[in-house]
Motif scaffolding. Structure first.
Motif, PDB file in Angstrom:
ATOM      1  N   GLY A 187      -4.079   3.369 -41.055  1.00  0.00           N
ATOM      2  CA  GLY A 187      -3.352   4.608 -40.806  1.00  0.00           C
ATOM      3  C   GLY A 187      -3.881   5.767 -41.627  1.00  0.00           C
ATOM      4  N   LEU A 188      -5.115   5.654 -42.081  1.00  0.00           N
ATOM      5  CA  LEU A 188      -5.743   6.733 -42.844  1.00  0.00           C
ATOM      6  C   LEU A 188      -6.783   7.436 -41.973  1.00  0.00           C
ATOM      7  CD1 LEU A 188      -6.403   4.791 -46.193  1.00  0.00           C
ATOM      8  CD2 LEU A 188      -4.552   6.412 -45.751  1.00  0.00           C
ATOM      9  N   SER A 189      -7.110   8.659 -42.327  1.00  0.00           N
ATOM     10  CA  SER A 189      -8.170   9.366 -41.613  1.00  0.00           C
ATOM     11  C   SER A 189      -9.526   8.817 -42.046  1.00  0.00           C
ATOM     12  CB  SER A 189      -8.103  10.854 -41.928  1.00  0.00           C
ATOM     13  OG  SER A 189      -8.445  11.079 -43.278  1.00  0.00           O
ATOM     14  N   VAL A 190     -10.532   9.008 -41.186  1.00  0.00           N
ATOM     15  CA  VAL A 190     -11.872   8.512 -41.510  1.00  0.00           C
ATOM     16  C   VAL A 190     -12.326   9.074 -42.846  1.00  0.00           C
ATOM     17  CG1 VAL A 190     -14.175   8.137 -40.604  1.00  0.00           C
ATOM     18  CG2 VAL A 190     -12.341   8.785 -39.061  1.00  0.00           C
ATOM     19  N   VAL A 191     -12.111  10.356 -43.017  1.00  0.00           N
ATOM     20  CA  VAL A 191     -12.538  10.999 -44.256  1.00  0.00           C
ATOM     21  C   VAL A 191     -11.921  10.305 -45.465  1.00  0.00           C
ATOM     22  CG1 VAL A 191     -12.401  13.129 -45.586  1.00  0.00           C
ATOM     23  CG2 VAL A 191     -12.888  13.223 -43.150  1.00  0.00           C
ATOM     24  N   HIS A 192     -10.644  10.015 -45.364  1.00  0.00           N
ATOM     25  CA  HIS A 192      -9.974   9.422 -46.514  1.00  0.00           C
ATOM     26  C   HIS A 192     -10.356   7.957 -46.694  1.00  0.00           C
ATOM     27  CE1 HIS A 192      -7.345  10.364 -49.766  1.00  0.00           C
ATOM     28  NE2 HIS A 192      -6.679   9.244 -49.597  1.00  0.00           N
ATOM     29  N   VAL A 193     -10.628   7.267 -45.613  1.00  0.00           N
ATOM     30  CA  VAL A 193     -11.151   5.908 -45.722  1.00  0.00           C
ATOM     31  C   VAL A 193     -12.430   5.937 -46.541  1.00  0.00           C
ATOM     32  CG1 VAL A 193     -12.284   4.052 -44.447  1.00  0.00           C
ATOM     33  CG2 VAL A 193     -10.147   5.024 -43.591  1.00  0.00           C
ATOM     34  N   ASN A 194     -13.276   6.876 -46.188  1.00  0.00           N
ATOM     35  CA  ASN A 194     -14.553   6.996 -46.890  1.00  0.00           C
ATOM     36  C   ASN A 194     -14.346   7.189 -48.392  1.00  0.00           C
ATOM     37  OD1 ASN A 194     -16.867   8.836 -47.983  1.00  0.00           O
ATOM     38  ND2 ASN A 194     -17.716   7.797 -46.186  1.00  0.00           N
ATOM     39  N   ARG A 195     -13.504   8.148 -48.740  1.00  0.00           N
ATOM     40  CA  ARG A 195     -13.291   8.421 -50.163  1.00  0.00           C
ATOM     41  C   ARG A 195     -12.639   7.226 -50.863  1.00  0.00           C
ATOM     42  NH1 ARG A 195     -14.022  14.362 -49.643  1.00  0.00           N
ATOM     43  NH2 ARG A 195     -12.551  15.095 -48.081  1.00  0.00           N
ATOM     44  N   THR A 196     -11.742   6.572 -50.153  1.00  0.00           N
ATOM     45  CA  THR A 196     -11.059   5.424 -50.739  1.00  0.00           C
ATOM     46  C   THR A 196     -12.042   4.305 -51.060  1.00  0.00           C
ATOM     47  OG1 THR A 196      -9.097   5.986 -49.443  1.00  0.00           O
ATOM     48  CG2 THR A 196      -9.211   3.775 -50.360  1.00  0.00           C
ATOM     49  N   ILE A 197     -12.900   4.011 -50.080  1.00  0.00           N
ATOM     50  CA  ILE A 197     -13.871   2.946 -50.297  1.00  0.00           C
ATOM     51  C   ILE A 197     -14.827   3.307 -51.430  1.00  0.00           C
ATOM     52  CG2 ILE A 197     -15.865   1.800 -49.256  1.00  0.00           C
ATOM     53  CD1 ILE A 197     -14.378   1.701 -46.677  1.00  0.00           C
ATOM     54  N   GLN A 198     -15.191   4.581 -51.475  1.00  0.00           N
ATOM     55  CA  GLN A 198     -16.073   4.990 -52.572  1.00  0.00           C
ATOM     56  C   GLN A 198     -15.421   4.755 -53.927  1.00  0.00           C
ATOM     57  OE1 GLN A 198     -18.261   8.793 -52.250  1.00  0.00           O
ATOM     58  NE2 GLN A 198     -17.643   8.721 -50.114  1.00  0.00           N
ATOM     59  N   THR A 199     -14.144   5.040 -54.007  1.00  0.00           N
ATOM     60  CA  THR A 199     -13.433   4.801 -55.268  1.00  0.00           C
ATOM     61  C   THR A 199     -13.461   3.314 -55.619  1.00  0.00           C
ATOM     62  OG1 THR A 199     -11.980   6.664 -54.772  1.00  0.00           O
ATOM     63  CG2 THR A 199     -11.264   5.146 -56.477  1.00  0.00           C
ATOM     64  N   LEU A 200     -13.181   2.476 -54.621  1.00  0.00           N
ATOM     65  CA  LEU A 200     -13.204   1.031 -54.871  1.00  0.00           C
ATOM     66  C   LEU A 200     -14.597   0.601 -55.337  1.00  0.00           C
ATOM     67  CD1 LEU A 200     -11.123  -0.289 -51.815  1.00  0.00           C
ATOM     68  CD2 LEU A 200     -10.396  -0.085 -54.197  1.00  0.00           C
ATOM     69  N   ARG A 201     -15.614   1.167 -54.703  1.00  0.00           N
ATOM     70  CA  ARG A 201     -16.989   0.855 -55.090  1.00  0.00           C
ATOM     71  C   ARG A 201     -17.259   1.271 -56.526  1.00  0.00           C
ATOM     72  NH1 ARG A 201     -19.770   1.250 -49.507  1.00  0.00           N
ATOM     73  NH2 ARG A 201     -19.406   3.495 -49.380  1.00  0.00           N
ATOM     74  N   LYS A 202     -16.899   2.520 -56.825  1.00  0.00           N
ATOM     75  CA  LYS A 202     -17.173   3.062 -58.173  1.00  0.00           C
ATOM     76  C   LYS A 202     -16.502   2.216 -59.237  1.00  0.00           C
ATOM     77  CE  LYS A 202     -17.752   7.865 -56.879  1.00  0.00           C
ATOM     78  NZ  LYS A 202     -16.743   8.759 -56.276  1.00  0.00           N
ATOM     79  N   ARG A 203     -15.323   1.694 -58.897  1.00  0.00           N
ATOM     80  CA  ARG A 203     -14.619   0.880 -59.889  1.00  0.00           C
ATOM     81  C   ARG A 203     -15.167  -0.536 -59.953  1.00  0.00           C
ATOM     82  NH1 ARG A 203      -8.195   2.249 -59.529  1.00  0.00           N
ATOM     83  NH2 ARG A 203      -8.363   4.522 -59.391  1.00  0.00           N
ATOM     84  N   GLY A 204     -16.201  -0.808 -59.154  1.00  0.00           N
ATOM     85  CA  GLY A 204     -16.803  -2.132 -59.198  1.00  0.00           C
ATOM     86  C   GLY A 204     -15.942  -3.212 -58.585  1.00  0.00           C
ATOM     87  N   LEU A 205     -15.037  -2.835 -57.708  1.00  0.00           N
ATOM     88  CA  LEU A 205     -14.130  -3.828 -57.122  1.00  0.00           C
ATOM     89  C   LEU A 205     -14.686  -4.432 -55.846  1.00  0.00           C
ATOM     90  CD1 LEU A 205     -10.805  -1.854 -57.708  1.00  0.00           C
ATOM     91  CD2 LEU A 205     -11.647  -3.827 -58.983  1.00  0.00           C
ATOM     92  N   VAL A 206     -15.379  -3.627 -55.043  1.00  0.00           N
ATOM     93  CA  VAL A 206     -15.952  -4.147 -53.801  1.00  0.00           C
ATOM     94  C   VAL A 206     -17.337  -3.542 -53.583  1.00  0.00           C
ATOM     95  CG1 VAL A 206     -13.658  -4.187 -52.771  1.00  0.00           C
ATOM     96  CG2 VAL A 206     -15.169  -2.328 -52.237  1.00  0.00           C
ATOM     97  N   THR A 207     -18.160  -4.263 -52.858  1.00  0.00           N
ATOM     98  CA  THR A 207     -19.319  -3.637 -52.238  1.00  0.00           C
ATOM     99  C   THR A 207     -19.163  -3.912 -50.758  1.00  0.00           C
ATOM    100  OG1 THR A 207     -20.767  -5.542 -52.280  1.00  0.00           O
ATOM    101  CG2 THR A 207     -20.728  -4.153 -54.253  1.00  0.00           C
ATOM    102  N   PHE A 208     -19.649  -2.965 -49.967  1.00  0.00           N
ATOM    103  CA  PHE A 208     -19.280  -3.025 -48.564  1.00  0.00           C
ATOM    104  C   PHE A 208     -20.322  -2.236 -47.787  1.00  0.00           C
ATOM    105  CE2 PHE A 208     -16.233  -1.360 -45.191  1.00  0.00           C
ATOM    106  CZ  PHE A 208     -16.447  -2.473 -44.391  1.00  0.00           C
ATOM    107  N   ALA A 209     -21.293  -2.953 -47.238  1.00  0.00           N
ATOM    108  CA  ALA A 209     -22.354  -2.277 -46.487  1.00  0.00           C
ATOM    109  C   ALA A 209     -23.029  -3.288 -45.575  1.00  0.00           C
ATOM    110  CB  ALA A 209     -23.374  -1.663 -47.437  1.00  0.00           C
ATOM    111  N   ASN A 210     -23.652  -2.784 -44.524  1.00  0.00           N
ATOM    112  CA  ASN A 210     -24.384  -3.630 -43.581  1.00  0.00           C
ATOM    113  C   ASN A 210     -23.515  -4.756 -43.029  1.00  0.00           C
ATOM    114  OD1 ASN A 210     -26.653  -2.074 -44.271  1.00  0.00           O
ATOM    115  ND2 ASN A 210     -27.035  -3.428 -46.029  1.00  0.00           N
ATOM    116  N   GLY A 211     -22.252  -4.459 -42.823  1.00  0.00           N
ATOM    117  CA  GLY A 211     -21.394  -5.455 -42.225  1.00  0.00           C
ATOM    118  C   GLY A 211     -21.035  -6.609 -43.140  1.00  0.00           C
ATOM    119  N   LYS A 212     -21.324  -6.448 -44.429  1.00  0.00           N
ATOM    120  CA  LYS A 212     -20.961  -7.498 -45.387  1.00  0.00           C
ATOM    121  C   LYS A 212     -19.956  -6.945 -46.386  1.00  0.00           C
ATOM    122  CE  LYS A 212     -24.247 -10.987 -44.900  1.00  0.00           C
ATOM    123  NZ  LYS A 212     -23.875 -11.368 -43.512  1.00  0.00           N
TER     124      LYS A 212
END
Lengths: 242, 242
Positions: A187-212
């Motif tokens: 239920g989030l906008s694409v833009v906010h999904v993007n920023r959210t995932i980046q935050t998770l990435r920056k915090r070292g919680l997830v990596t998420f690319a190439n379908g993995k």
DNA sequence: CGCCTGCTTGACCTCGCTCAAGGCCCGTGG
DNA sequence: CCACGGGCCTTGAGCGAGGTCAAGCAGGCG
């Protein structure tokens, strides 16, 4: 792959040899379907059920103004429209998210299996109850959690379920999905999904690319999400191996 | 009131005389419970199911930080924790919202009824599938709709379901709930629930006081909500009488 | 090469939240 | 009988999470 149906069922209860034979005897025709296709549409009156053999599918609804809300993801072994066995009219769209392999099982066949093997019927019933439990958790997810925890919770669920199906190793699993589709699910906008995932990435919680999807810090992510896997009703409350 | 269980089931399929007799024979002890009490808690392992005979109950979950999200309302004839028949651990809280009358039915009894009467088992299965369909719609509701349509949709659903149970007349039904509880169900703050309802009132779409909900302009409200009742899977797609 | 899909970033805006206070109704006790 | 207190509803003011709009970028494919 052809045994996915039998495997799934036997996960949920110890089938007898006779029951297993009956299920294994079900003739399954694998069918490849590309990403973003409809498997069934709201309003349909299906005479067969979909069985996902590989890939990622979803249950979703479309708004008047073209917005989509996803209510569930489906992975190998799931039967997204099993409810049509008892509900004549389908109330959601079933769509592929990634490239999928699916099979169709006729209602008649399922019904006769259920009649012959009541424990098998109970097992199928149980799987629909687990689906319902997941829907409940999704209501909580979109209703209560802020964007960051919401996304975190979604990713925890995906890895947990994949792991349960043997589709994950070492906190990593296939998760081939666009950020737009993640937006539909959260239920989030694409833009906010993007920023959210980046935050998770920056915090070292997830990596998420190439379908993995990879969750290097499971504890951290689960704690941020408030994730407690009980609602998945997995046989063993196993967390992704560490 | 004592027949609610049998009545509910016979709504969903034409039970044979034998089946009806079996269900009617179930011994039901009505129990009055005040508003705001827990009927069962997340983590419980119930050995019996709750049957709501009168009043309003809910399925909800509590967050770490004390926020509650409601995922479903239950009215007379509903069995909010029927899933515990096949899922050992309850994953949500079941609570009364208004003063309620409930009864308990032992799992053993239900299981033996299901064994003896497979069509009855299928009927119970079907009711859990309808519950699941409602959860899906709630995901859409909290995920996609803005506050006003969201509240409108909730009220449409309540009246529609009440009407189906014969608990509504002339677009009016009992709906004894605080604005705080409406907030839990919609994911809105109490303050915003209040303003939202006021807007609906000002537009002449609903009146809502003293535990009574009335929808003078059904068309208007349903259209604002984008409400389409198919997901309730009522036998006759009847809209509240006009 | 050019287009299309999907990801990313910035700027701005708004819906709904929080905080705070006041009002109404009703039950309880002095 | 009135005073007090506690739910619950209502209203105002200010703020912030997340949406929208717009543009740019990167990769894959015809």
């Amino acid at each position: 792959m052809l045994n996915t149906f039998a495997e799934k069922l036997s996960k949920h209860c110890d089938l007898t040899a006779r029951e297993l034979d009956s299920v294994r005897a079900v003739n399954i025709q694998p069918l490849a379907i590309g990403a973003g296709h409809n498997l069934a549409l709201e309003g349909d009156r299906p005479l067969r059920c979909i069985l996902v053999l590989a890939g990622l599918a979803s249950t979703s609804k479309l708004n008047r103004d073209g917005n989509r809300q996803t209510a569930a993801f489906h992975m190998a072994g799931d039967m997204p429209d099993l409810m049509t066995l008892h509900l004549e009219v389908l109330d959601s769209d079933i769509r592929t998210i990634s490239d999928c392999t699916v099979a169709f099982i006729e209602h008649d066949l399922l019904r006769s299996l259920c009649e012959k093997h009541p424990r098998l019927a109970a097992t199928l019933w149980r799987t629909t109850l687990i689906d319902a439990s997941i829907y409940r958790e999704w209501v909580v997810n979109v209703g209560l959690r802020p964007a960051l925890s919401r996304m975190a919770h979604l990713l925890c669920e995906v890895l947990c379920r994949m792991d349960d199906r043997g589709l994950a190793t070492e906190q990593v699993c296939e998760f081939d999905i666009t950020q737009a589709a993640l937006g539909d699910a959260t239920g989030l906008s694409v833009v906010h999904v993007n920023r959210t995932i980046q935050t998770l990435r920056k915090r070292g919680l997830v990596t998420f690319a190439n379908g993995k999807l990879s969750i290097p810090d499971w504890e951290g992510l689960a704690s941020l999400a408030g994730f407690r896997p009980e609602y998945l009703h997995l046989n063993r409350e196993r967390e992704p191996a560490d």
